[in-house]
Design a protein around this motif. Structure first.
Motif, short mmCIF file in Angstrom:
data_model
loop_
_atom_site.label_atom_id
_atom_site.label_comp_id
_atom_site.label_asym_id
_atom_site.label_seq_id
_atom_site.Cartn_x
_atom_site.Cartn_y
_atom_site.Cartn_z
N MET A 77 0.83 -1.21 0.00
CA MET A 77 0.00 0.00 0.00
C MET A 77 0.87 1.26 0.00
N LEU A 78 1.88 1.26 0.83
CA LEU A 78 2.81 2.39 0.92
C LEU A 78 3.44 2.67 -0.44
N ALA A 79 3.92 1.61 -1.09
CA ALA A 79 4.57 1.76 -2.39
C ALA A 79 3.60 2.30 -3.45
N VAL A 80 2.40 1.75 -3.49
CA VAL A 80 1.42 2.18 -4.50
C VAL A 80 0.99 3.63 -4.25
N ILE A 81 0.72 3.96 -3.00
CA ILE A 81 0.30 5.35 -2.70
C ILE A 81 1.41 6.33 -3.04
N HIS A 82 2.65 6.00 -2.67
CA HIS A 82 3.76 6.89 -3.02
C HIS A 82 3.86 7.09 -4.53
N GLN A 83 3.68 6.01 -5.29
CA GLN A 83 3.77 6.13 -6.74
C GLN A 83 2.62 6.98 -7.30
N LEU A 84 1.42 6.79 -6.76
CA LEU A 84 0.27 7.56 -7.24
C LEU A 84 0.40 9.05 -6.92
N LEU A 85 1.01 9.37 -5.80
CA LEU A 85 1.13 10.76 -5.37
C LEU A 85 2.50 11.36 -5.69
N TRP A 86 3.31 10.65 -6.45
CA TRP A 86 4.69 11.03 -6.73
C TRP A 86 4.83 12.47 -7.21
N SER A 87 4.15 12.81 -8.29
CA SER A 87 4.29 14.16 -8.87
C SER A 87 3.81 15.23 -7.90
N ARG A 88 2.72 14.95 -7.23
CA ARG A 88 2.15 15.92 -6.29
C ARG A 88 3.04 16.12 -5.07
N SER A 89 3.62 15.03 -4.57
CA SER A 89 4.42 15.14 -3.35
C SER A 89 5.75 15.84 -3.60
N PHE A 90 6.27 15.76 -4.83
CA PHE A 90 7.53 16.44 -5.14
C PHE A 90 7.30 17.79 -5.79
N ASP A 91 6.05 18.17 -5.94
CA ASP A 91 5.68 19.50 -6.42
C ASP A 91 6.44 19.92 -7.68
N GLY A 92 6.51 19.01 -8.65
CA GLY A 92 7.13 19.32 -9.93
C GLY A 92 8.65 19.25 -9.94
N ALA A 93 9.27 18.90 -8.81
CA ALA A 93 10.73 18.79 -8.74
C ALA A 93 11.11 17.41 -8.19
N PRO A 94 10.90 16.36 -9.01
CA PRO A 94 11.18 15.01 -8.52
C PRO A 94 12.67 14.82 -8.24
N PRO A 95 13.00 13.82 -7.44
CA PRO A 95 14.42 13.57 -7.14
C PRO A 95 15.19 13.18 -8.40
N GLU A 96 16.47 13.43 -8.36
CA GLU A 96 17.35 13.10 -9.49
C GLU A 96 18.55 12.34 -8.96
N LEU A 97 19.15 11.55 -9.84
CA LEU A 97 20.37 10.86 -9.47
C LEU A 97 21.50 11.88 -9.38
N GLY A 98 22.42 11.65 -8.49
CA GLY A 98 23.54 12.57 -8.32
C GLY A 98 24.86 11.85 -8.50
N GLY A 99 25.92 12.52 -8.16
CA GLY A 99 27.26 11.94 -8.25
C GLY A 99 27.61 11.56 -9.66
N ASN A 100 28.23 10.39 -9.83
CA ASN A 100 28.66 9.92 -11.15
C ASN A 100 27.50 9.62 -12.09
#
Length: 151
Positions: A77-100
């Motif tokens: 449930m946690l995984a599905v809800i996070h995926q469904l609310l992904w764009s909204r929870s990051f407010d248009g600035a989703p996480p990105e890979l860093g470093g190399n």
């Protein structure tokens, strides 16, 4: 098979799903930043106390196994809800890979990689929460002689 599993868990599968669902509102409230830290704390701990109370009251055969199953369902449930609310929870600035890895992958692939790891992290988190509450419930059942599982 469903009947044997329900017998082993000490409650119907619908009960396992219902207990897991008690913790789902916190995920939504957290992802959408809807509540204060104090209310969030209640939403975190009240369902877990309910999980422990229900398995103790029902005298399930093995509280650890039962709440581990609840935790796995909660993780899904946690995984599905996070995926469904992904764009909204990051407010248009989703996480990105860093470093190399910063900028190495195409944006869609990078997003997919991050989402897959977030999904897996949610499953692990739910399972660990189930294991921790299951251990507490097992100890409580043993201390109060309400457990009927193997010694």
């Amino acid at each position: 098979m469903s009947r044997r599993l329900s017998d082993r868990l000490g409650m119907p599968l619908l009960g396992v799903v219902g207990l897991a669902a008690l913790a789902a509102p916190r995920v939504v409230a957290h992802d959408l930043d809807l509540v204060s830290p104090a209310v969030n704390s209640v939403l975190v701990f009240a369902p877990l106390l309910a999980w422990i109370g229900v398995v103790w009251w029902r005298r399930v055969p093995n509280p650890f196994v039962t709440l581990l199953a609840v935790g796995v369902v909660y993780g899904v449930m946690l995984a599905v809800i996070h995926q469904l609310l992904w764009s909204r929870s990051f407010d248009g600035a989703p996480p990105e890979l860093g470093g190399n890895l910063a900028g190495v992958l195409a944006p869609a692939v990078e997003s997919g990689v991050i989402r897959v790891f977030a999904f897996g992290g949610s499953l692990v988190t739910g399972t660990l929460v189930g294991a921790a509450t299951g251990a507490v419930a097992w100890l409580l059942a043993k201390a109060t002689r309400r457990g009927t599982g193997p010694e």
